[in-house]
Design an enzyme around this catalytic site. Structure first.
Site, PDB file in Angstrom:
ATOM      1  N   ASP A  46       0.838  10.412  14.750  1.00 61.78           N
ATOM      2  CA  ASP A  46       0.891  10.297  13.285  1.00 61.78           C
ATOM      3  C   ASP A  46      -0.266  11.051  12.642  1.00 61.78           C
ATOM      4  O   ASP A  46      -0.134  11.596  11.544  1.00 61.78           O
ATOM      5  CB  ASP A  46       0.856   8.821  12.878  1.00 61.78           C
ATOM      6  CG  ASP A  46       2.196   8.131  13.118  1.00 61.78           C
ATOM      7  OD1 ASP A  46       3.214   8.839  13.202  1.00 61.78           O
ATOM      8  OD2 ASP A  46       2.220   6.898  13.227  1.00 61.78           O
ATOM      9  N   GLY A  47      -1.425  11.077  13.334  1.00 61.13           N
ATOM     10  CA  GLY A  47      -2.576  11.837  12.827  1.00 61.13           C
ATOM     11  C   GLY A  47      -2.241  13.317  12.699  1.00 61.13           C
ATOM     12  O   GLY A  47      -2.560  13.948  11.684  1.00 61.13           O
ATOM     13  N   HIS A  51      -2.074  15.666   9.192  1.00 60.45           N
ATOM     14  CA  HIS A  51      -2.732  16.969   9.012  1.00 60.45           C
ATOM     15  C   HIS A  51      -1.724  18.009   8.535  1.00 60.45           C
ATOM     16  O   HIS A  51      -1.989  18.785   7.622  1.00 60.45           O
ATOM     17  CB  HIS A  51      -3.370  17.447  10.324  1.00 60.45           C
ATOM     18  CG  HIS A  51      -4.695  16.816  10.605  1.00 60.45           C
ATOM     19  ND1 HIS A  51      -4.816  15.531  11.091  1.00 60.45           N
ATOM     20  CD2 HIS A  51      -5.957  17.268  10.462  1.00 60.45           C
ATOM     21  CE1 HIS A  51      -6.104  15.231  11.233  1.00 60.45           C
ATOM     22  NE2 HIS A  51      -6.814  16.265  10.855  1.00 60.45           N
ATOM     23  N   ASN A 123      -0.431   8.265   3.425  1.00 56.84           N
ATOM     24  CA  ASN A 123      -0.753   6.904   3.896  1.00 56.84           C
ATOM     25  C   ASN A 123      -1.448   6.078   2.815  1.00 56.84           C
ATOM     26  O   ASN A 123      -0.947   5.063   2.401  1.00 56.84           O
ATOM     27  CB  ASN A 123      -1.687   6.954   5.113  1.00 56.84           C
ATOM     28  CG  ASN A 123      -0.933   6.970   6.430  1.00 56.84           C
ATOM     29  OD1 ASN A 123       0.284   6.798   6.454  1.00 56.84           O
ATOM     30  ND2 ASN A 123      -1.647   7.187   7.501  1.00 56.84           N
ATOM     31  N   GLU A 124      -2.619   6.564   2.392  1.00 56.77           N
ATOM     32  CA  GLU A 124      -3.408   5.765   1.450  1.00 56.77           C
ATOM     33  C   GLU A 124      -4.604   6.539   0.918  1.00 56.77           C
ATOM     34  O   GLU A 124      -4.985   7.590   1.454  1.00 56.77           O
ATOM     35  CB  GLU A 124      -3.933   4.469   2.099  1.00 56.77           C
ATOM     36  CG  GLU A 124      -5.122   4.597   3.026  1.00 56.77           C
ATOM     37  CD  GLU A 124      -4.800   5.170   4.382  1.00 56.77           C
ATOM     38  OE1 GLU A 124      -5.238   6.313   4.642  1.00 56.77           O
ATOM     39  OE2 GLU A 124      -4.135   4.520   5.175  1.00 56.77           O
ATOM     40  N   ARG A 149     -16.204  -6.529  -6.235  1.00 55.96           N
ATOM     41  CA  ARG A 149     -17.452  -6.224  -5.539  1.00 55.96           C
ATOM     42  C   ARG A 149     -17.221  -6.528  -4.063  1.00 55.96           C
ATOM     43  O   ARG A 149     -16.839  -7.638  -3.700  1.00 55.96           O
ATOM     44  CB  ARG A 149     -18.585  -7.092  -6.083  1.00 55.96           C
ATOM     45  CG  ARG A 149     -19.935  -6.648  -5.591  1.00 55.96           C
ATOM     46  CD  ARG A 149     -21.030  -7.566  -6.149  1.00 55.96           C
ATOM     47  NE  ARG A 149     -22.320  -7.040  -5.745  1.00 55.96           N
ATOM     48  CZ  ARG A 149     -23.160  -6.403  -6.549  1.00 55.96           C
ATOM     49  NH1 ARG A 149     -22.873  -6.202  -7.797  1.00 55.96           N
ATOM     50  NH2 ARG A 149     -24.304  -5.954  -6.082  1.00 55.96           N
ATOM     51  N   ASP A 151     -16.668  -4.395   0.159  1.00 58.49           N
ATOM     52  CA  ASP A 151     -16.785  -3.197   1.007  1.00 58.49           C
ATOM     53  C   ASP A 151     -15.966  -2.025   0.483  1.00 58.49           C
ATOM     54  O   ASP A 151     -16.331  -0.868   0.696  1.00 58.49           O
ATOM     55  CB  ASP A 151     -16.337  -3.517   2.442  1.00 58.49           C
ATOM     56  CG  ASP A 151     -17.402  -4.297   3.200  1.00 58.49           C
ATOM     57  OD1 ASP A 151     -18.472  -4.550   2.607  1.00 58.49           O
ATOM     58  OD2 ASP A 151     -17.163  -4.650   4.367  1.00 58.49           O
TER      59      ASP A 151
HETATM   60  P1  NAP Z   1      -7.728   8.010  13.522  1.00 58.74           P
HETATM   61  O1  NAP Z   1      -8.804   7.021  13.196  1.00 58.74           O
HETATM   62  O2  NAP Z   1      -7.953   9.022  14.579  1.00 58.74           O
HETATM   63  O3  NAP Z   1      -6.363   7.229  13.882  1.00 58.74           O
HETATM   64  C1  NAP Z   1      -5.875   6.220  13.137  1.00 58.74           C
HETATM   65  C2  NAP Z   1      -4.681   5.548  13.824  1.00 58.74           C
HETATM   66  O4  NAP Z   1      -3.733   5.236  12.804  1.00 58.74           O
HETATM   67  C3  NAP Z   1      -3.970   6.393  14.870  1.00 58.74           C
HETATM   68  O5  NAP Z   1      -3.627   5.576  15.964  1.00 58.74           O
HETATM   69  C4  NAP Z   1      -2.734   6.872  14.131  1.00 58.74           C
HETATM   70  O6  NAP Z   1      -1.627   7.098  14.983  1.00 58.74           O
HETATM   71  C5  NAP Z   1      -2.456   5.664  13.261  1.00 58.74           C
HETATM   72  N1  NAP Z   1      -1.622   5.928  12.074  1.00 58.74           N
HETATM   73  C6  NAP Z   1      -1.700   6.952  11.188  1.00 58.74           C
HETATM   74  N2  NAP Z   1      -0.760   6.803  10.248  1.00 58.74           N
HETATM   75  C7  NAP Z   1      -0.088   5.664  10.553  1.00 58.74           C
HETATM   76  C8  NAP Z   1       0.998   4.983   9.942  1.00 58.74           C
HETATM   77  N3  NAP Z   1       1.547   5.426   8.814  1.00 58.74           N
HETATM   78  N4  NAP Z   1       1.418   3.830  10.493  1.00 58.74           N
HETATM   79  C9  NAP Z   1       0.855   3.338  11.619  1.00 58.74           C
HETATM   80  N5  NAP Z   1      -0.161   3.934  12.250  1.00 58.74           N
HETATM   81  C10 NAP Z   1      -0.629   5.089  11.704  1.00 58.74           C
HETATM   82  O7  NAP Z   1      -7.385   8.749  12.145  1.00 58.74           O
HETATM   83  P2  NAP Z   1      -6.306   9.854  11.823  1.00 58.74           P
HETATM   84  O8  NAP Z   1      -5.454  10.135  13.028  1.00 58.74           O
HETATM   85  O9  NAP Z   1      -6.993  10.978  11.135  1.00 58.74           O
HETATM   86  O10 NAP Z   1      -5.424   9.065  10.744  1.00 58.74           O
HETATM   87  C11 NAP Z   1      -5.928   8.704   9.501  1.00 58.74           C
HETATM   88  C12 NAP Z   1      -5.394   7.325   9.197  1.00 58.74           C
HETATM   89  O11 NAP Z   1      -6.101   6.383   9.977  1.00 58.74           O
HETATM   90  C13 NAP Z   1      -5.617   6.880   7.782  1.00 58.74           C
HETATM   91  O12 NAP Z   1      -4.633   7.367   6.922  1.00 58.74           O
HETATM   92  C14 NAP Z   1      -5.630   5.381   7.931  1.00 58.74           C
HETATM   93  O13 NAP Z   1      -4.366   4.801   7.619  1.00 58.74           O
HETATM   94  C15 NAP Z   1      -5.888   5.125   9.388  1.00 58.74           C
HETATM   95  N6  NAP Z   1      -7.052   4.261   9.530  1.00 58.74           N
HETATM   96  C16 NAP Z   1      -6.839   3.010  10.000  1.00 58.74           C
HETATM   97  C17 NAP Z   1      -7.900   2.109  10.083  1.00 58.74           C
HETATM   98  C18 NAP Z   1      -7.625   0.724  10.603  1.00 58.74           C
HETATM   99  O14 NAP Z   1      -6.461   0.433  10.963  1.00 58.74           O
HETATM  100  N7  NAP Z   1      -8.622  -0.132  10.614  1.00 58.74           N
HETATM  101  C19 NAP Z   1      -9.178   2.501   9.724  1.00 58.74           C
HETATM  102  C20 NAP Z   1      -9.365   3.799   9.245  1.00 58.74           C
HETATM  103  C21 NAP Z   1      -8.284   4.668   9.149  1.00 58.74           C
HETATM  104  P3  NAP Z   1      -1.566   8.268  16.099  1.00 58.74           P
HETATM  105  O15 NAP Z   1      -2.363   7.741  17.256  1.00 58.74           O
HETATM  106  O16 NAP Z   1      -0.108   8.375  16.398  1.00 58.74           O
HETATM  107  O17 NAP Z   1      -2.146   9.498  15.500  1.00 58.74           O
END
Ligand code: NAP
Length: 268
Positions: A46-47, A51, A123-124, A149, A151
């Site tokens: 999904d990452g 991109h 996503n967000e 107020r 995080d």
């Molecule tokens: P990353 O920190 O390397 O990976 C974030 C994880 O979120 C990966 O396992 C990714 O799946 C998964 N993911 C992304 N979109 C998703 C969706 N729509 N539904 C379910 N899982 C999803 O960051 P990144 O790959 O650059 O992705 C950025 C995303 O990370 C942000 O948009 C945010 O949603 C998420 N994120 C999550 C948290 C948390 O859950 N605490 C914290 C920060 C950010 P893949 O392994 O398939 O790439």
């Protein structure tokens, strides 16, 4: 004649599948075109998909997306590497069905800037601080709702509801609903500060504004995988975007099945 581009996560497995896809699709007389593709196929997770979508946000009207996963099942990347022959045959057919998902629009109004900056998120969008608390007034449709107020704050799309939003206790929302969802990150609640505490789900005609109480303070804003440090912000405005993202659909894989297979079990 369809034009395509295949993007890869960059690891050996994803690169190898990209090479095979490039070859198969060219064998079926599709044209490789990085600039103006009709179809963007991502290989990774999904990452990787996020991109690629940001790379082609300017072509949302004309481009459809599809994701192959080389790790675990993804929400956007839901094709298996051993299904790519079937996928190529489907892509080469005359027409394919499109499914549209909503996006989030964020406008950032800065104090001394004449124009606002506009971002789209799949996503967000979040606001956070490296040190200390985020203090922001939250306005809903022009009315002050609460002073937050804590995080940080997260406004997610329905398809992003399974990502960061879920970790923050937000609801999972079916992406056929044109909504956005606000969740809190560890709000401070005491006699001085009070927030609603529950996730809020807004319809597409609602406008939610975050107004920093101290405009000079810098904070981090994320749009999907991108992080920016911003300061002197008057207002951040969130709405459901008028644009949508298009997915090429060649088989049914219901959203709730993807939720089940990702979070409960992939064995039935
Ligand atoms: P990353 O920190 O390397 O990976 C974030 C994880 O979120 C990966 O396992 C990714 O799946 C998964 N993911 C992304 N979109 C998703 C969706 N729509 N539904 C379910 N899982 C999803 O960051 P990144 O790959 O650059 O992705 C950025 C995303 O990370 C942000 O948009 C945010 O949603 C998420 N994120 C999550 C948290 C948390 O859950 N605490 C914290 C920060 C950010 P893949 O392994 O398939 O790439």
């Amino acid at each position: 004649m369809k034009r395509f581009v295949v993007t890869s996560k960059g690891d050996d497995k994803s690169n190898a599948i990209k090479t095979i896809l490039d070859q198969y699709l060219s064998d079926f007389d599709l044209i490789m075109d990085e600039e103006t593709p009709d179809l963007v196929i991502t290989v990774g997770g999904d990452g990787t998909f996020l991109h690629a979508v940001h790379q082609y946000f300017h072509r949302l009207e004309d481009t459809a997306f599809i994701g192959v996963h080389t790790g675990h099942l993804g929400f956007y990347a839901d094709w298996l590497p051993d299904e790519i022959e079937k996928l190529v045959i489907e892509i080469s057919k005359e027409k394919f069905e499109l499914v549209e998902y909503p996006l989030l629009e964020v406008k950032v109004f800065k104090k001394h800037a004449k124009e606002y900056k506009r971002y789209l998120a799949l996503n967000e969008a979040t606001v956070r601080k490296i040190e200390g608390s985020v203090v922001m007034d939250i306005n809903i449709n022009g009315e002050l709702f609460e002073r937050f107020r804590g995080d940080g704050l997260c406004m997610s799309t329905p398809s992003g509801s399974t990502a960061y939003n879920k970790a923050l206790g937000g609801a999972i929302i079916h992406p056929s609903l044109s909504t956005m969802q606000l969740t809190e990150m560890s709000s401070i609640n005491n006699r001085v500060y009070r927030t609603i505490g529950s996730p809020l789900i807004f319809p597409s005609h609602h406008v939610v504004q975050f107004k920093p109480v101290n405009e000079a303070q810098s904070f981090l804003m994320t749009i999907d995988h991108l992080t920016k440090s911003v300061d002197h912000v008057n207002l951040l405005e969130c709405t459901v975007a008028k644009e949508k993202i298009k997915f090429a659909r060649f088989r049914t894989f219901p959203f709730w099945k993807r939720v089940h297979d990702s979070f409960i079990s992939d064995e039935r």
